[in-house]
Design a protein around this motif. Structure first.
Motif, PDB file in Angstrom:
ATOM      1  N   LYS A   1       0.837  -1.197   0.000  1.00  0.00           N
ATOM      2  CA  LYS A   1       0.000   0.000   0.000  1.00  0.00           C
ATOM      3  C   LYS A   1       0.868   1.242   0.000  1.00  0.00           C
ATOM      4  CE  LYS A   1      -4.189  -1.578   2.177  1.00  0.00           C
ATOM      5  NZ  LYS A   1      -5.180  -1.292   3.198  1.00  0.00           N
ATOM      6  N   LEU A   2       0.511   2.194  -0.837  1.00  0.00           N
ATOM      7  CA  LEU A   2       1.184   3.475  -0.843  1.00  0.00           C
ATOM      8  C   LEU A   2       0.595   4.278   0.311  1.00  0.00           C
ATOM      9  CD1 LEU A   2       3.151   5.337  -2.319  1.00  0.00           C
ATOM     10  CD2 LEU A   2       1.247   6.081  -3.718  1.00  0.00           C
ATOM     11  N   ILE A   3       1.406   4.580   1.317  1.00  0.00           N
ATOM     12  CA  ILE A   3       0.923   5.233   2.522  1.00  0.00           C
ATOM     13  C   ILE A   3       0.657   6.712   2.288  1.00  0.00           C
ATOM     14  CG2 ILE A   3       1.433   5.741   4.945  1.00  0.00           C
ATOM     15  CD1 ILE A   3       1.116   2.747   4.388  1.00  0.00           C
ATOM     16  N   ALA A   4       1.668   7.447   1.823  1.00  0.00           N
ATOM     17  CA  ALA A   4       1.517   8.886   1.649  1.00  0.00           C
ATOM     18  C   ALA A   4       2.202   9.330   0.370  1.00  0.00           C
ATOM     19  CB  ALA A   4       2.104   9.625   2.844  1.00  0.00           C
ATOM     20  N   LEU A   5       1.659  10.367  -0.229  1.00  0.00           N
ATOM     21  CA  LEU A   5       2.229  10.925  -1.441  1.00  0.00           C
ATOM     22  C   LEU A   5       2.168  12.437  -1.349  1.00  0.00           C
ATOM     23  CD1 LEU A   5       3.305  10.569  -4.359  1.00  0.00           C
ATOM     24  CD2 LEU A   5       0.913  10.561  -5.098  1.00  0.00           C
ATOM     25  N   LYS A   6       3.335  13.080  -1.439  1.00  0.00           N
ATOM     26  CA  LYS A   6       3.410  14.541  -1.475  1.00  0.00           C
ATOM     27  C   LYS A   6       3.751  14.934  -2.903  1.00  0.00           C
ATOM     28  CE  LYS A   6       6.180  18.463  -0.223  1.00  0.00           C
ATOM     29  NZ  LYS A   6       7.032  18.665  -1.389  1.00  0.00           N
ATOM     30  N   ILE A   7       2.922  15.788  -3.478  1.00  0.00           N
ATOM     31  CA  ILE A   7       3.204  16.269  -4.829  1.00  0.00           C
ATOM     32  C   ILE A   7       3.155  17.787  -4.822  1.00  0.00           C
ATOM     33  CG2 ILE A   7       2.400  14.203  -6.029  1.00  0.00           C
ATOM     34  CD1 ILE A   7      -0.228  15.572  -6.569  1.00  0.00           C
ATOM     35  N   SER A   8       3.986  18.404  -5.629  1.00  0.00           N
ATOM     36  CA  SER A   8       4.008  19.858  -5.766  1.00  0.00           C
ATOM     37  C   SER A   8       3.226  20.229  -7.011  1.00  0.00           C
ATOM     38  CB  SER A   8       5.442  20.364  -5.878  1.00  0.00           C
ATOM     39  OG  SER A   8       6.153  20.109  -4.692  1.00  0.00           O
ATOM     40  N   VAL A   9       2.241  21.113  -6.846  1.00  0.00           N
ATOM     41  CA  VAL A   9       1.386  21.503  -7.965  1.00  0.00           C
ATOM     42  C   VAL A   9       1.466  23.013  -8.185  1.00  0.00           C
ATOM     43  CG1 VAL A   9      -0.194  19.551  -7.719  1.00  0.00           C
ATOM     44  CG2 VAL A   9      -0.671  21.650  -6.483  1.00  0.00           C
ATOM     45  N   ASP A  10       1.444  23.398  -9.453  1.00  0.00           N
ATOM     46  CA  ASP A  10       1.442  24.814  -9.814  1.00  0.00           C
ATOM     47  C   ASP A  10       0.093  25.427  -9.478  1.00  0.00           C
ATOM     48  OD1 ASP A  10       4.059  24.912 -10.958  1.00  0.00           O
ATOM     49  OD2 ASP A  10       3.270  23.873 -12.724  1.00  0.00           O
ATOM     50  N   VAL A  11       0.098  26.720  -9.174  1.00  0.00           N
ATOM     51  CA  VAL A  11      -1.146  27.429  -8.897  1.00  0.00           C
ATOM     52  C   VAL A  11      -1.334  28.541  -9.924  1.00  0.00           C
ATOM     53  CG1 VAL A  11      -1.162  26.922  -6.434  1.00  0.00           C
ATOM     54  CG2 VAL A  11      -0.080  29.000  -7.222  1.00  0.00           C
ATOM     55  N   GLU A  12      -2.582  28.816 -10.224  1.00  0.00           N
ATOM     56  CA  GLU A  12      -2.966  29.900 -11.124  1.00  0.00           C
ATOM     57  C   GLU A  12      -4.017  30.738 -10.418  1.00  0.00           C
ATOM     58  OE1 GLU A  12      -4.472  28.079 -14.647  1.00  0.00           O
ATOM     59  OE2 GLU A  12      -2.644  26.935 -15.004  1.00  0.00           O
ATOM     60  N   GLN A  13      -4.295  31.909 -10.971  1.00  0.00           N
ATOM     61  CA  GLN A  13      -5.300  32.792 -10.403  1.00  0.00           C
ATOM     62  C   GLN A  13      -6.681  32.147 -10.480  1.00  0.00           C
ATOM     63  OE1 GLN A  13      -4.687  35.802  -8.880  1.00  0.00           O
ATOM     64  NE2 GLN A  13      -6.828  35.779  -8.331  1.00  0.00           N
ATOM     65  N   ASN A  14      -7.429  32.198  -9.373  1.00  0.00           N
ATOM     66  CA  ASN A  14      -8.818  31.716  -9.302  1.00  0.00           C
ATOM     67  C   ASN A  14      -8.968  30.295  -9.853  1.00  0.00           C
ATOM     68  OD1 ASN A  14      -9.686  34.137  -8.155  1.00  0.00           O
ATOM     69  ND2 ASN A  14      -9.879  35.065 -10.170  1.00  0.00           N
ATOM     70  N   THR A  15      -8.330  29.369  -9.192  1.00  0.00           N
ATOM     71  CA  THR A  15      -8.400  27.979  -9.603  1.00  0.00           C
ATOM     72  C   THR A  15      -8.821  27.121  -8.415  1.00  0.00           C
ATOM     73  OG1 THR A  15      -7.197  26.248 -10.803  1.00  0.00           O
ATOM     74  CG2 THR A  15      -5.964  27.465  -9.135  1.00  0.00           C
ATOM     75  N   SER A  16      -8.807  25.827  -8.596  1.00  0.00           N
ATOM     76  CA  SER A  16      -9.177  24.908  -7.522  1.00  0.00           C
ATOM     77  C   SER A  16      -8.105  23.841  -7.380  1.00  0.00           C
ATOM     78  CB  SER A  16     -10.530  24.252  -7.825  1.00  0.00           C
ATOM     79  OG  SER A  16     -10.393  23.380  -8.932  1.00  0.00           O
ATOM     80  N   ILE A  17      -8.118  23.165  -6.265  1.00  0.00           N
ATOM     81  CA  ILE A  17      -7.156  22.085  -6.047  1.00  0.00           C
ATOM     82  C   ILE A  17      -7.394  20.960  -7.057  1.00  0.00           C
ATOM     83  CG2 ILE A  17      -8.501  20.914  -4.250  1.00  0.00           C
ATOM     84  CD1 ILE A  17      -4.644  21.207  -4.490  1.00  0.00           C
ATOM     85  N   THR A  18      -8.630  20.749  -7.442  1.00  0.00           N
ATOM     86  CA  THR A  18      -8.954  19.733  -8.446  1.00  0.00           C
ATOM     87  C   THR A  18      -8.280  20.072  -9.773  1.00  0.00           C
ATOM     88  OG1 THR A  18     -11.068  19.391  -7.353  1.00  0.00           O
ATOM     89  CG2 THR A  18     -10.840  18.478  -9.555  1.00  0.00           C
ATOM     90  N   HIS A  19      -8.356  21.332 -10.162  1.00  0.00           N
ATOM     91  CA  HIS A  19      -7.714  21.790 -11.405  1.00  0.00           C
ATOM     92  C   HIS A  19      -6.195  21.641 -11.309  1.00  0.00           C
ATOM     93  CE1 HIS A  19      -7.181  24.142 -15.063  1.00  0.00           C
ATOM     94  NE2 HIS A  19      -6.226  24.795 -14.415  1.00  0.00           N
ATOM     95  N   CYS A  20      -5.617  22.019 -10.176  1.00  0.00           N
ATOM     96  CA  CYS A  20      -4.163  21.896  -9.975  1.00  0.00           C
ATOM     97  C   CYS A  20      -3.714  20.442 -10.084  1.00  0.00           C
ATOM     98  CB  CYS A  20      -3.756  22.457  -8.615  1.00  0.00           C
ATOM     99  SG  CYS A  20      -4.002  24.232  -8.430  1.00  0.00           S
ATOM    100  N   LEU A  21      -4.476  19.527  -9.495  1.00  0.00           N
ATOM    101  CA  LEU A  21      -4.123  18.106  -9.553  1.00  0.00           C
ATOM    102  C   LEU A  21      -4.260  17.559 -10.975  1.00  0.00           C
ATOM    103  CD1 LEU A  21      -5.775  16.889  -6.239  1.00  0.00           C
ATOM    104  CD2 LEU A  21      -3.318  17.051  -6.718  1.00  0.00           C
ATOM    105  N   ARG A  22      -5.264  18.023 -11.700  1.00  0.00           N
ATOM    106  CA  ARG A  22      -5.448  17.595 -13.086  1.00  0.00           C
ATOM    107  C   ARG A  22      -4.274  18.076 -13.942  1.00  0.00           C
ATOM    108  NH1 ARG A  22     -10.051  20.151 -14.385  1.00  0.00           N
ATOM    109  NH2 ARG A  22     -11.176  18.759 -13.009  1.00  0.00           N
ATOM    110  N   ASP A  23      -3.857  19.337 -13.750  1.00  0.00           N
ATOM    111  CA  ASP A  23      -2.726  19.881 -14.498  1.00  0.00           C
ATOM    112  C   ASP A  23      -1.413  19.165 -14.174  1.00  0.00           C
ATOM    113  OD1 ASP A  23      -4.251  21.662 -15.889  1.00  0.00           O
ATOM    114  OD2 ASP A  23      -3.501  23.461 -14.868  1.00  0.00           O
TER     115      ASP A  23
END
Length: 185
Positions: A11-33
């Motif tokens: 089992k993969l216990i934890a995953l840290k990922i770095s995501v880019d941010v843009e103006q007026n976005t959502s975490i869902t959008h950041c994860l998709r990108d």
């Protein structure tokens, strides 16, 4: 704790990922990108050992196995060449209390998983130095607020209004920085 699934730790216990941010976005959008293909060109070209020269290439990150704990780190600091320093991106990134995450790999182990937001690290201030962060942990209908040597019990609704969920963009100095989502499974 393991961060990579293996035969010994299936089992993969934890995953840290770095995501880019843009103006007026959502975490869902950041994860998709995060999983979109990126073309590496100019100074970022890759050396090809077959033709012995630099070539354009495509880079893509995919999540094959969904973790029990997902910790997206929002890239809030960007180096500004004209200023010769890092500046804070105070863009509003709306993040949900519940998150449905889908695997982005074609040879998927598990298609999707539901997550609940259980904690967040909030960066306070306008720049990267000095960094001051507070941590908010949600527990049984209230939040615990950790700020240096102070721990306070806060109403969960007040926390939601302050960081990430409100439409008020005037609170730009206090920004969600690292989110912790826990799987329901």
């Amino acid at each position: 704790m393991t961060f990579i699934g293996s035969a010994a730790f299936p089992k993969l216990i934890a995953l840290k990922i770095s995501v880019d941010v843009e103006q007026n976005t959502s975490i869902t959008h950041c994860l998709r990108d995060f999983s979109n293909a990126e073309t590496l060109c100019s100074e970022q070209t890759c050396y090809c050992q077959m033709c012995w020269r630099k070539q354009e290439a495509q880079k893509r990150m995919r999540v094959k196995k969904l973790p029990m704990i997902l910790a997206p780190h929002l890239k809030r600091f960007k180096y500004m060449e004209q200023l010769h320093r890092y500046t804070k991106l105070s863009h509003q990134v709306v993040f949900a209390l519940e998150l449905s995450l889908f695997s982005t790999s074609s040879d998927v182990v598990q298609m999707d998983r539901m997550y609940d937001l259980v904690a967040e690290v909030v960066h306070c201030g306008s720049g990267p130095n000095p960094r001051h962060c507070i941590t908010i942990v949600k527990s049984r209908g209230f939040g615990l607020w950790f700020d240096d040597d102070i721990v306070e019990k806060r109403d969960a609704q007040a926390i939601e209004e302050l960081y990430g969920l409100a439409s008020d963009v005037s609170k730009n100095l206090e920004s969600g920085y690292i989110l912790f989502y826990q799987s329901r499974e």
